[in-house]
Design an enzyme around this catalytic site. Structure first.
Site, PDB file in Angstrom:
ATOM      1  N   HIS A  44      54.489  43.495 -10.896  1.00 51.09           N
ATOM      2  CA  HIS A  44      53.853  44.565 -11.680  1.00 51.09           C
ATOM      3  C   HIS A  44      52.381  44.705 -11.286  1.00 51.09           C
ATOM      4  CE1 HIS A  44      52.191  46.836 -15.035  1.00 51.09           C
ATOM      5  NE2 HIS A  44      51.371  45.823 -15.281  1.00 51.09           N
ATOM      6  N   ASP A  78      40.036  69.766   7.833  1.00 53.44           N
ATOM      7  CA  ASP A  78      41.014  68.695   7.599  1.00 53.44           C
ATOM      8  C   ASP A  78      40.249  67.378   7.562  1.00 53.44           C
ATOM      9  OD1 ASP A  78      43.369  66.911   7.704  1.00 53.44           O
ATOM     10  OD2 ASP A  78      44.445  68.720   8.283  1.00 53.44           O
ATOM     11  N   TRP A  80      49.467  38.165  -9.495  1.00 54.40           N
ATOM     12  CA  TRP A  80      49.033  39.019  -8.381  1.00 54.40           C
ATOM     13  C   TRP A  80      47.894  38.391  -7.609  1.00 54.40           C
ATOM     14  CZ3 TRP A  80      44.677  42.280  -7.155  1.00 54.40           C
ATOM     15  CH2 TRP A  80      43.583  42.115  -8.006  1.00 54.40           C
ATOM     16  N   SER A 104      46.628  49.983   5.710  1.00 51.69           N
ATOM     17  CA  SER A 104      46.676  51.384   5.307  1.00 51.69           C
ATOM     18  C   SER A 104      45.383  51.792   4.608  1.00 51.69           C
ATOM     19  CB  SER A 104      47.873  51.612   4.381  1.00 51.69           C
ATOM     20  OG  SER A 104      47.711  52.800   3.669  1.00 51.69           O
ATOM     21  N   SER A 105      44.892  50.956   3.680  1.00 51.46           N
ATOM     22  CA  SER A 105      43.696  51.426   2.973  1.00 51.46           C
ATOM     23  C   SER A 105      42.456  51.352   3.844  1.00 51.46           C
ATOM     24  CB  SER A 105      43.477  50.744   1.616  1.00 51.46           C
ATOM     25  OG  SER A 105      43.953  49.453   1.612  1.00 51.46           O
ATOM     26  N   HIS A 130      36.745  41.084  -7.040  1.00 52.10           N
ATOM     27  CA  HIS A 130      35.857  41.838  -7.912  1.00 52.10           C
ATOM     28  C   HIS A 130      35.481  43.197  -7.322  1.00 52.10           C
ATOM     29  CE1 HIS A 130      33.738  42.684 -11.487  1.00 52.10           C
ATOM     30  NE2 HIS A 130      32.870  43.275 -10.698  1.00 52.10           N
ATOM     31  N   GLU A 161      37.297  44.858  -5.560  1.00 48.38           N
ATOM     32  CA  GLU A 161      38.547  45.614  -5.706  1.00 48.38           C
ATOM     33  C   GLU A 161      38.604  46.367  -7.039  1.00 48.38           C
ATOM     34  OE1 GLU A 161      41.105  46.445  -3.876  1.00 48.38           O
ATOM     35  OE2 GLU A 161      42.388  47.232  -5.486  1.00 48.38           O
ATOM     36  N   TYR A 175      36.243  47.635  -8.535  1.00 46.06           N
ATOM     37  CA  TYR A 175      35.413  48.839  -8.397  1.00 46.06           C
ATOM     38  C   TYR A 175      35.997  49.814  -7.400  1.00 46.06           C
ATOM     39  CZ  TYR A 175      32.292  46.914 -11.684  1.00 46.06           C
ATOM     40  OH  TYR A 175      31.805  46.427 -12.852  1.00 46.06           O
ATOM     41  N   SER A 215      33.369  62.788 -13.246  1.00 42.07           N
ATOM     42  CA  SER A 215      32.090  63.452 -13.009  1.00 42.07           C
ATOM     43  C   SER A 215      32.280  64.883 -12.519  1.00 42.07           C
ATOM     44  CB  SER A 215      31.259  62.684 -11.973  1.00 42.07           C
ATOM     45  OG  SER A 215      31.039  61.369 -12.411  1.00 42.07           O
ATOM     46  N   HIS A 271      32.691  34.957 -11.737  1.00 38.78           N
ATOM     47  CA  HIS A 271      32.914  35.086 -13.188  1.00 38.78           C
ATOM     48  C   HIS A 271      34.408  35.010 -13.516  1.00 38.78           C
ATOM     49  CE1 HIS A 271      32.741  39.748 -12.568  1.00 38.78           C
ATOM     50  NE2 HIS A 271      33.950  39.298 -12.321  1.00 38.78           N
ATOM     51  N   HIS A 272      35.263  35.027 -12.483  1.00 34.54           N
ATOM     52  CA  HIS A 272      36.698  34.814 -12.709  1.00 34.54           C
ATOM     53  C   HIS A 272      37.047  33.331 -12.670  1.00 34.54           C
ATOM     54  CE1 HIS A 272      37.720  39.098 -12.358  1.00 34.54           C
ATOM     55  NE2 HIS A 272      36.730  39.130 -11.484  1.00 34.54           N
ATOM     56  N   THR A 304      26.149  50.826 -15.200  1.00 38.05           N
ATOM     57  CA  THR A 304      27.298  51.409 -15.897  1.00 38.05           C
ATOM     58  C   THR A 304      26.818  52.181 -17.125  1.00 38.05           C
ATOM     59  OG1 THR A 304      28.566  49.504 -15.166  1.00 38.05           O
ATOM     60  CG2 THR A 304      29.594  50.924 -16.796  1.00 38.05           C
ATOM     61  N   LYS A 306      25.621  55.529 -16.171  1.00 38.52           N
ATOM     62  CA  LYS A 306      26.686  56.501 -15.937  1.00 38.52           C
ATOM     63  C   LYS A 306      27.233  57.048 -17.247  1.00 38.52           C
ATOM     64  CE  LYS A 306      29.146  56.329 -12.473  1.00 38.52           C
ATOM     65  NZ  LYS A 306      29.024  56.656 -11.062  1.00 38.52           N
ATOM     66  N   ARG A 342      48.282  34.213 -21.260  1.00 36.85           N
ATOM     67  CA  ARG A 342      48.973  35.252 -20.493  1.00 36.85           C
ATOM     68  C   ARG A 342      49.968  34.591 -19.540  1.00 36.85           C
ATOM     69  NH1 ARG A 342      44.654  36.990 -15.782  1.00 36.85           N
ATOM     70  NH2 ARG A 342      46.367  38.324 -15.085  1.00 36.85           N
TER      71      ARG A 342
HETATM   72  C1  HEM Z   1      50.566  51.363 -19.171  1.00 36.95           C
HETATM   73  C2  HEM Z   1      51.520  50.614 -18.943  1.00 36.95           C
HETATM   74  C3  HEM Z   1      51.313  49.156 -18.661  1.00 36.95           C
HETATM   75  C4  HEM Z   1      51.829  48.150 -19.402  1.00 36.95           C
HETATM   76  C5  HEM Z   1      52.691  48.279 -20.654  1.00 36.95           C
HETATM   77  C6  HEM Z   1      51.415  46.916 -18.790  1.00 36.95           C
HETATM   78  C7  HEM Z   1      51.756  45.664 -19.238  1.00 36.95           C
HETATM   79  C8  HEM Z   1      51.411  44.485 -18.631  1.00 36.95           C
HETATM   80  C9  HEM Z   1      51.841  43.182 -19.027  1.00 36.95           C
HETATM   81  C10 HEM Z   1      52.725  42.898 -20.222  1.00 36.95           C
HETATM   82  C11 HEM Z   1      51.300  42.274 -18.171  1.00 36.95           C
HETATM   83  C12 HEM Z   1      51.530  40.788 -18.160  1.00 36.95           C
HETATM   84  C13 HEM Z   1      50.440  40.063 -18.802  1.00 36.95           C
HETATM   85  C14 HEM Z   1      50.572  38.606 -18.567  1.00 36.95           C
HETATM   86  O1  HEM Z   1      51.550  37.980 -19.011  1.00 36.95           O
HETATM   87  O2  HEM Z   1      49.652  38.058 -17.950  1.00 36.95           O
HETATM   88  C15 HEM Z   1      50.517  42.998 -17.229  1.00 36.95           C
HETATM   89  C16 HEM Z   1      49.785  42.428 -16.215  1.00 36.95           C
HETATM   90  C17 HEM Z   1      49.026  43.144 -15.308  1.00 36.95           C
HETATM   91  N1  HEM Z   1      48.865  44.517 -15.248  1.00 36.95           N
HETATM   92 FE1  HEM Z   1      49.752  45.849 -16.467  1.00 36.95          FE
HETATM   93  N2  HEM Z   1      50.645  47.198 -17.709  1.00 36.95           N
HETATM   94  C18 HEM Z   1      50.547  48.565 -17.595  1.00 36.95           C
HETATM   95  C19 HEM Z   1      49.853  49.265 -16.644  1.00 36.95           C
HETATM   96  C20 HEM Z   1      49.064  48.715 -15.655  1.00 36.95           C
HETATM   97  C21 HEM Z   1      48.284  49.465 -14.699  1.00 36.95           C
HETATM   98  C22 HEM Z   1      48.195  51.009 -14.604  1.00 36.95           C
HETATM   99  C23 HEM Z   1      47.651  48.600 -13.938  1.00 36.95           C
HETATM  100  C24 HEM Z   1      46.735  49.071 -12.836  1.00 36.95           C
HETATM  101  C25 HEM Z   1      46.102  48.491 -11.997  1.00 36.95           C
HETATM  102  C26 HEM Z   1      48.037  47.250 -14.364  1.00 36.95           C
HETATM  103  C27 HEM Z   1      47.602  46.057 -13.822  1.00 36.95           C
HETATM  104  C28 HEM Z   1      48.016  44.806 -14.200  1.00 36.95           C
HETATM  105  C29 HEM Z   1      47.623  43.579 -13.561  1.00 36.95           C
HETATM  106  C30 HEM Z   1      46.686  43.437 -12.365  1.00 36.95           C
HETATM  107  C31 HEM Z   1      48.254  42.537 -14.243  1.00 36.95           C
HETATM  108  C32 HEM Z   1      48.113  41.063 -13.975  1.00 36.95           C
HETATM  109  C33 HEM Z   1      49.321  40.565 -13.299  1.00 36.95           C
HETATM  110  C34 HEM Z   1      49.226  39.115 -13.163  1.00 36.95           C
HETATM  111  O3  HEM Z   1      49.043  38.436 -14.183  1.00 36.95           O
HETATM  112  O4  HEM Z   1      49.324  38.632 -12.031  1.00 36.95           O
HETATM  113  N3  HEM Z   1      48.894  47.366 -15.425  1.00 36.95           N
HETATM  114  N4  HEM Z   1      50.613  44.356 -17.528  1.00 36.95           N
HETATM  115 CU   LIG Z   2      35.303  40.506 -11.575  1.00 36.20          CU
END
Ligand code: HEM
Ligand SMILES: [Cu+2]
Length: 528
Positions: free
Chosen positions: A80, A109, A145, A172-173, A256, A258, A260, A271, A305-306, A331, A334, A453
């Site tokens: 996820h 283009d 992640w 790609s990025s 970090h 990332e 931003y 904006s 800070h992480h 921030t 802004k 978490r």
């Molecule tokens: C809106 C719907 C979303 C829901 C319901 C949702 C829900 C969750 C849940 C339940 C977790 C797991 C938390 C845990 O146990 O640590 C999680 C982790 C995470 N989510 Fe989302 N999320 C959503 C959208 C997004 C979006 C749009 C991003 C965009 C970048 C995102 C980025 C992350 C990241 C980076 C993690 C951490 C994964 C990890 O612990 O390795 N999520 N999310």
């Molecule tokens: Cu950070």
């Protein structure tokens, strides 16, 4: 301000020597086609990553284990996170960049049109690698992640697939960013100096430099994991004299900036939108440019800070705490400027503006919880708790995703030639904002009360808030289908959009007809 109506005189379509059907999309070098593909890819990945979030929230609906076993649960959080960051949010803003940057600066283009095709077509194989790793023996990467060793040194082939996917996504990025920098620096219409570029272009210029600077760092880190796994090195493997904390330093030196990379283009979109619906120019344009640059520079010197809990010296903790707090200053500039743009403006509240205002409130809230977490003493309590999950979803969902929606509604008339259904758009906004807060606001309380978490089960005291959060998540997920309906309806038909459907909008993109013809600005417009 825009002077010449559009270069549209030269913008006849050259479709006669182009392949049709699927080959049109495989071989296209047109920035608009590629932009559309990025946006569709991103939305598809958003749904895939969203389903994974719903699996997580279904498991967390009640205490105990019901839906997935703990190992699968960890694979779900990992995929996820990776999919949302690299597959959904980043490609969404690259899609906006592709579609809009040439139109905003009056270029025909992107600078490297063929490379642009390749940047896009790297994404689907990476997505397939990531998602299909769920099916291999041992399952997908289950490390989170952030891919921390020692776990990542031990896992099965799913981990290798994730590493290769990260490599490909990174390439790609980087290519996309090289394209964006070159286009912005070389292909602006005569008269458009850097300090006259639309702010969206500025935010992407800064972001592209961030990408080029830090994606190779991530690639290096995961490659070191790969060689630890298969080639007998011990960068991170303590048994061979390596240091797992070294990985964390390298990862967050990427990680970090990332955040931003995700947030700064989102700043760019709002904006554009806020001035349009305030019918006033952006307040403090130059200070926006400087603030954005300061944020980008500061983002390189705050990474640990992480890592307050890894056992670093107090001097290190203090340094990273104060450096992090500094980011609140640009921030704040802004946020002040966005509010000042609205001040005494002639406001109207169409869907793009609603999402921008939602962004303004909720991103700021996410910024504040970030400030709370920046305090070492506080973070040692809150680290790895649901407070952190709440914090970064305020920044990523209510920040980046809401801004992407603001941009999508704002430019849909330009892309499709039709107005979208305003009633449905507003419904999408209100459902999203209510369910978003229902999902994530309560997670602050869970974190403060100590819920960790990345855990599939929890003690009974956390039951009520988790139930609320899960119901919110399913509501949020379903609400996003409203957006899909709006977009499909808008492509099929609807009220015809004029070249400039928003009376307060400014910029060259509104001087070409809607839908924007396949080729635009073949002779550069003169910008005054
Ligand atoms: C809106 C719907 C979303 C829901 C319901 C949702 C829900 C969750 C849940 C339940 C977790 C797991 C938390 C845990 O146990 O640590 C999680 C982790 C995470 N989510 Fe989302 N999320 C959503 C959208 C997004 C979006 C749009 C991003 C965009 C970048 C995102 C980025 C992350 C990241 C980076 C993690 C951490 C994964 C990890 O612990 O390795 N999520 N999310
Ligand atoms: Cu950070």
């Amino acid at each position: 301000m825009a002077a010449i109506p559009g270069g549209a005189d030269h913008a006849h379509d050259h479709d006669h020597h182009q392949p049709s059907g699927i080959m049109r999309w495989v071989t296209t070098t047109n920035h608009k086609d590629i932009g559309s593909m990025y946006l569709w890819f991103s939305f598809a990945m958003f749904l895939v990553g969203g389903v994974m979030a719903l699996v997580i929230r279904a498991e967390l609906f009640q205490p105990g284990l019901q839906v997935v076993d703990p190992d699968r649960f960890n694979q779900m959080t990992t995929l996820h996170g990776l999919i949302m960051v690299f597959g959904a949010i980043m490609p969404a803003f690259v899609g906006f960049a592709n579609w809009m940057i040439p139109l905003m600066i009056g270029a025909s283009d992107m600078a490297f049109a063929r490379m642009n095709n390749w940047s896009f077509w790297l994404l689907p194989p990476a997505a397939i690698l990531l998602t299909s790793s769920l099916l291999v023996p041992g399952g997908a990467a289950a490390s989170g992640w952030t891919l921390y060793p020692p776990l990542t040194v031990q896992m099965g082939i799913g981990m290798d697939m994730a590493i290769f996917a990260v490599h490909i996504l990174g390439i790609s990025s980087i290519m996309g960013s090289i394209n964006i920098v070159t286009t912005l620096l070389n292909m602006r219409a005569p008269g458009m100096t850097l300090m006259k570029m639309p702010l969206f272009c500025w935010t992407w210029l800064i972001t592209a430099y961030l990408v080029i600077a830090v994606m190779p760092v991530l690639a290096g880190a995961v490659t070191m994991i790969l060689t630890d796994r298969h080639f007998g090195t011990s960068f991170f493997n303590a048994a061979g004299g390596g240091d797992p904390v070294l990985y964390q330093h390298i990862f967050w030196f990427f990680g970090h900036p990332e955040v931003y990379i995700i947030a700064i283009p989102a700043f760019g979109v709002v904006s554009q939108v806020i001035p349009a619906f305030s019918r006033k120019p952006l307040f403090g344009y130059a200070s926006m440019v400087y603030a954005t640059s300061s944020i980008a520079i500061l983002s390189f010197i705050v990474w640990a800070h992480h890592m307050y809990t890894v056992g670093m010296p107090v001097a290190g903790q203090l340094y990273f705490m104060f450096a992090t707090m500094l980011i609140a200053i640009p921030t704040g500039v802004k946020v002040f400027n966005w509010v000042a743009t609205m001040w005494r403006g002639s406001l109207s509240f169409e869907t793009p503006m609603l999402f921008s205002i939602g962004f303004l409130f909720l991103f700021t809230l996410g910024g504040f919880s970030g400030l709370v977490l920046s305090m070492t003493a506080v973070d040692i309590q809150l680290h790895d708790s649901y407070y952190v999950v709440a914090h970064f979803h305020y920044v990523m969902v209510a920040g980046a995703l809401f801004s992407a929606y603001a941009g999508a509604y704002y430019w849909l008339p330009k892309w499709t030639g039709h107005m979208y259904d305003e009633k449905l758009g507003k419904l999408h906004f209100w459902l999203s904002i209510v369910f978003f807060n229902m999902t994530f606001f309560v997670q602050h309380f869970l974190g403060l009360a100590g819920m960790p978490r990345r855990i599939p089960d929890y003690s009974l005291q956390f039951a009520e808030f988790n139930m609320i959060s899960s119901i919110g998540a399913f509501g949020f997920g379903l609400s996003q289908l409203v957006f899909l309906i709006v977009v499909l309806k808008c492509i099929k038909g609807g009220e015809k959009a004029s070249a400039k459907p928003w009376d307060g909008a400014e910029g060259l993109e509104w001087t070409v007809p809607s839908p924007a013809p396949h080729h635009t600005f073949e002779t550069p417009p003169v910008f005054k």
